[in-house]
Design a protein around this motif. Structure first.
Motif, short mmCIF file in Angstrom:
data_model
loop_
_atom_site.label_atom_id
_atom_site.label_comp_id
_atom_site.label_asym_id
_atom_site.label_seq_id
_atom_site.Cartn_x
_atom_site.Cartn_y
_atom_site.Cartn_z
N MET A 168 13.47 -40.54 -17.05
CA MET A 168 14.15 -41.22 -18.17
C MET A 168 13.14 -42.09 -18.93
SD MET A 168 17.13 -41.41 -19.52
CE MET A 168 18.30 -42.43 -20.40
N TYR A 169 12.33 -42.79 -18.19
CA TYR A 169 11.35 -43.65 -18.83
C TYR A 169 10.35 -42.83 -19.64
CZ TYR A 169 8.03 -47.37 -19.65
OH TYR A 169 7.20 -48.27 -20.27
N TYR A 170 9.93 -41.71 -19.06
CA TYR A 170 8.98 -40.82 -19.72
C TYR A 170 9.59 -40.27 -21.03
CZ TYR A 170 5.61 -37.04 -20.25
OH TYR A 170 4.65 -36.20 -20.73
N ASP A 171 10.86 -39.87 -20.98
CA ASP A 171 11.52 -39.31 -22.16
C ASP A 171 11.71 -40.38 -23.25
OD1 ASP A 171 11.59 -37.00 -20.71
OD2 ASP A 171 13.76 -37.02 -20.34
N MET A 172 12.02 -41.59 -22.81
CA MET A 172 12.16 -42.70 -23.77
C MET A 172 10.83 -42.98 -24.45
SD MET A 172 15.06 -44.26 -24.31
CE MET A 172 16.72 -44.18 -23.67
N LYS A 173 9.77 -42.89 -23.66
CA LYS A 173 8.44 -43.12 -24.25
C LYS A 173 8.12 -42.08 -25.31
CE LYS A 173 4.68 -43.97 -22.03
NZ LYS A 173 3.76 -43.96 -20.86
N LYS A 174 8.61 -40.86 -25.08
CA LYS A 174 8.43 -39.80 -26.10
C LYS A 174 9.09 -40.20 -27.41
CE LYS A 174 7.48 -35.25 -24.65
NZ LYS A 174 7.94 -33.99 -24.11
N ILE A 175 10.26 -40.79 -27.30
CA ILE A 175 10.97 -41.24 -28.51
C ILE A 175 10.19 -42.36 -29.19
CG2 ILE A 175 13.10 -42.31 -29.36
CD1 ILE A 175 14.61 -40.71 -27.25
N ARG A 176 9.66 -43.26 -28.36
CA ARG A 176 8.85 -44.35 -28.90
C ARG A 176 7.62 -43.79 -29.64
NH1 ARG A 176 5.94 -49.17 -27.56
NH2 ARG A 176 4.56 -49.30 -29.35
N GLU A 177 7.00 -42.76 -29.06
CA GLU A 177 5.82 -42.16 -29.72
C GLU A 177 6.21 -41.46 -31.02
OE1 GLU A 177 3.75 -41.57 -25.38
OE2 GLU A 177 4.32 -39.76 -26.51
N PHE A 178 7.38 -40.84 -31.02
CA PHE A 178 7.91 -40.21 -32.24
C PHE A 178 8.04 -41.27 -33.34
CE2 PHE A 178 11.34 -38.97 -35.07
CZ PHE A 178 11.14 -37.62 -35.29
N LEU A 179 8.59 -42.43 -32.96
CA LEU A 179 8.75 -43.52 -33.93
C LEU A 179 7.39 -44.04 -34.40
CD1 LEU A 179 11.67 -45.49 -32.26
CD2 LEU A 179 11.64 -44.68 -34.64
N ASP A 180 6.46 -44.16 -33.47
CA ASP A 180 5.11 -44.61 -33.84
C ASP A 180 4.50 -43.65 -34.87
OD1 ASP A 180 5.35 -46.71 -32.12
OD2 ASP A 180 4.12 -45.84 -30.53
N ASP A 181 4.68 -42.35 -34.65
CA ASP A 181 4.12 -41.35 -35.57
C ASP A 181 4.73 -41.48 -36.96
OD1 ASP A 181 2.41 -40.32 -33.71
OD2 ASP A 181 3.67 -38.60 -33.17
N LEU A 182 6.03 -41.78 -37.02
CA LEU A 182 6.71 -41.94 -38.32
C LEU A 182 6.11 -43.08 -39.12
CD1 LEU A 182 10.54 -41.75 -37.62
CD2 LEU A 182 9.11 -39.99 -38.65
N LYS A 183 5.65 -44.08 -38.39
CA LYS A 183 5.19 -45.30 -39.07
C LYS A 183 3.70 -45.27 -39.39
CE LYS A 183 9.07 -47.81 -37.37
NZ LYS A 183 9.68 -48.68 -36.38
N LYS A 184 3.03 -44.18 -39.02
CA LYS A 184 1.59 -44.08 -39.26
C LYS A 184 1.29 -43.95 -40.74
CE LYS A 184 -0.44 -42.51 -34.98
NZ LYS A 184 -0.46 -41.33 -34.13
#
Ligand code: URA
Ligand code: SF4
Length: 184
Positions: A168-184
């Protein structure tokens, strides 16, 4: 449909049998401009009593995961496949899901999220593919039309089986990385 129309329609909805036993219709919570929309299955007892999604034990765990992975509530909207509580928290039936799904579609149109994250097999099976194999295919990001999609375990499944915590933590981190990419 705008937000007021959606709230009014849902508030008085009797399109499926779940209206008979509900106390409150549970539409959603979070940012109406969120890039990530989480979708659970349906309200539980606390949600039915308060009118807010994911506020009971599973919801509190979800909030903990969001905070721990650095996902801001400003970036998140949370809703369910059905807006009224199924009795005894049984899974929603297919005719109930079908009766209710247009409200979720309207929410997606209003919010225009970049990512839809299904919480658990019920939501993933309705929105991604039938009988979604959540154990094998959680955490896999796919592109679907205008947005991306991902399925995670339902937080209630983590409460029942803590060995899923790390996934679950790993999958949530994926979402966090997706958000980080959007903000690049
Ligand atoms: N479980 C869900 O699927 N949704 C809620 O809102 C609460 C618990
Ligand atoms: Fe209407 Fe959805 Fe509630 Fe059924 S679950 S009564 S379709 S709002």
């Amino acid at each position: 449909m705008d937000w007021t129309e959606l709230e009014n329609e849902c508030g008085g909805c009797r399109k499926c049998r779940l209206w008979e036993t509900r106390h409150n219709v549970v539409i959603g919570r979070g940012s109406r401009t969120a890039p990530v929309m989480f979708v659970g299955e349906g309200p539980g007892e606390q949600e039915d009593l308060t009118g807010q999604p994911f506020v009971g034990a599973a919801g509190q765990l979800l909030d903990k995961y969001l905070a721990a992975s650095g996902i801001s509530m400003d970036d998140v909207y949370i809703a369910n496949i059905v807006k009224c509580r199924p009795p005894e928290n049984r899974n929603p039936r297919e005719d109930e899901e079908e009766a209710c799904i247009d409200y979720l579609r309207a929410q997606v149109k209003l919010i225009r999220p970049k990512l839809i994250a299904c919480l658990g097999k019920v939501a993933a099976s309705k929105l991604m593919k039938p009988d979604y194999p959540i154990v094998r295919e959680h955490g896999i990001l796919i592109k679907k039309g205008a947005f991306s999609m991902i399925a995670l375990f339902h937080p209630a499944a983590i409460l029942r089986d803590p060995s899923k915590k790390e996934d679950m933590y790993y999958d949530m981190k994926k979402i966090r990385e997706f958000l980080d990419d959007l903000k690049k």
